[in-house]
Design an enzyme around this catalytic site. Structure first.
Site, PDB file in Angstrom:
ATOM      1  N   ASN A  11      19.120  -4.835  34.921  1.00  5.67           N
ATOM      2  CA  ASN A  11      19.637  -3.470  35.022  1.00  5.67           C
ATOM      3  C   ASN A  11      18.876  -2.761  36.145  1.00  5.67           C
ATOM      4  O   ASN A  11      17.712  -2.412  35.970  1.00  5.67           O
ATOM      5  CB  ASN A  11      19.426  -2.758  33.678  1.00  5.67           C
ATOM      6  N   LYS A  39      19.429   0.118  37.273  1.00 11.97           N
ATOM      7  CA  LYS A  39      19.405   1.580  37.070  1.00 11.97           C
ATOM      8  C   LYS A  39      19.793   2.296  38.373  1.00 11.97           C
ATOM      9  O   LYS A  39      20.595   1.761  39.136  1.00 11.97           O
ATOM     10  CB  LYS A  39      18.045   2.038  36.548  1.00 11.97           C
ATOM     11  N   HIS A  99      22.914   2.406  26.606  1.00 15.53           N
ATOM     12  CA  HIS A  99      21.500   2.322  27.010  1.00 15.53           C
ATOM     13  C   HIS A  99      20.784   3.588  26.539  1.00 15.53           C
ATOM     14  O   HIS A  99      21.353   4.681  26.564  1.00 15.53           O
ATOM     15  CB  HIS A  99      21.384   2.170  28.530  1.00 15.53           C
ATOM     16  N   GLU A 110      18.673   5.425  27.853  1.00 18.34           N
ATOM     17  CA  GLU A 110      18.590   6.501  28.839  1.00 18.34           C
ATOM     18  C   GLU A 110      19.872   7.326  28.852  1.00 18.34           C
ATOM     19  O   GLU A 110      19.850   8.524  29.138  1.00 18.34           O
ATOM     20  CB  GLU A 110      18.266   5.918  30.222  1.00 18.34           C
ATOM     21  N   GLY A 137      10.216   0.479  30.324  1.00 18.17           N
ATOM     22  CA  GLY A 137       9.544   1.018  31.503  1.00 18.17           C
ATOM     23  C   GLY A 137       8.107   1.451  31.254  1.00 18.17           C
ATOM     24  O   GLY A 137       7.509   2.118  32.095  1.00 18.17           O
ATOM     25  N   SER A 150      10.177  -3.861  29.074  1.00 23.33           N
ATOM     26  CA  SER A 150       8.984  -4.354  29.777  1.00 23.33           C
ATOM     27  C   SER A 150       8.865  -5.876  29.790  1.00 23.33           C
ATOM     28  O   SER A 150       7.751  -6.415  29.712  1.00 23.33           O
ATOM     29  CB  SER A 150       7.720  -3.714  29.198  1.00 23.33           C
TER      30      SER A 150
END
Ligand code: PEP
Length: 249
Positions: free
Chosen positions: A9, A11, A93, A95, A169, A209
């Site tokens: 991904n 992003k 997701h 986010e 992240g 991560s």
């Protein structure tokens, strides 16, 4: 046999120059390894899909709209994504659940649109740190799965990604035991909903991560069939060893 899958991904990172990473990644892949999916930003989808032709890398989008078409300025539909040559789309997701206030119901509608357009939906679920600390992880996962997954999911239409929000992240990774607990739980929930055979066939990804250094350990879990990778998917030099670790698992 479930398919192993490594999805990257990107992003909101990368312009056309970043597509050179696809060439580097393709050169590093062996023909019979896991399915590899790269999800670049929407403006790169068509070029990425053209570039990836014949490489074994599939292209995915990072989101789609829950409606088929219409007055939704700035949004993209599942059919538009399919039209670029992409075959996957991430929905739900964290986010997007957070910054765009997407509910389970929204995610379910998006996944259904993805299916209708012939795309495979990578449906993301995962608990926040507060939920984890309050020992609510499995309740949250059960609720998200029940609410976000349309009826009649199959291995062709659906991939589930477990992504603890606190691990995305941050460099923090759950213990293997925590990953095993949640992935086993998701498989059992799928079995209640879809029956054992269908549940066994659906690919479950871990995300949060994942790096070349920790991938092999994570892939030891029986119900982890791959990874959804953010930061470490931007460079082929980081992503390729993760794919290798998956192939060796
Ligand atoms: C993600 O964005 O889905 C993700 C897992 O990010 P990262 O690998 O950077 O934690």
């Amino acid at each position: 046999m479930r398919r192993k899958l490594a999805a990257g991904n990107w992003k909101m990172n990368g312009t056309a120059a970043a597509l050179a990473e696809l060439d580097t990644l393709a050169a590093a892949l062996s023909g019979d390894g896991p399915q590899v999916v790269i999800c670049p930003p929407a403006p790169l989808l068509y070029r990425a899909a053209e570039k990836a032709k014949g490489t074994g890398i599939a292209i995915g989008a990072q989101d789609c709209h829950m409606q088929e078409a219409g007055a939704f300025t700035g949004d993209i539909s599942a059919a538009m994504i399919a039209d670029t040559g992409a075959r996957f789309v991430i929905v739900g997701h964290s986010e997007r659940r957070d910054a765009h206030e997407e509910s389970n119901r929204d995610v379910r509608a998006k996944a259904q649109r993805a299916w209708d357009a012939g795309l495979t939906a990578i449906i993301c679920i995962g608990e926040a740190l507060d939920d984890r600390e309050a020992d609510n992880t499995l309740d949250i996962i059960a609720g998200q799965l029940a609410g976000s997954l349309p009826d009649h999911a199959t291995a062709d239409t659906t991939v589930i990604a477990y992504e603890p929000i606190w691990a995305i992240g941050t460099g923090k990774v759950p213990t293997l035991a925590q990953i095993v607990e949640v992935h086993d739980f998701i498989r059992a929930e799928l079995s209640h909903r879809l029956g054992a055979e269908a549940a066994e066939s659906i690919t479950l990804l871990y995300g949060g991560s994942v790096k070349p250094e920790n991938a092999a350990e994570i892939f030891r879990a029986e119900n982890v069939d791959g990874a959804l990778v953010g930061g470490a998917s931007l460079k082929a030099a980081d992503f390729a060893p993760i794919i290798d670790a998956l192939a060796a698992s």
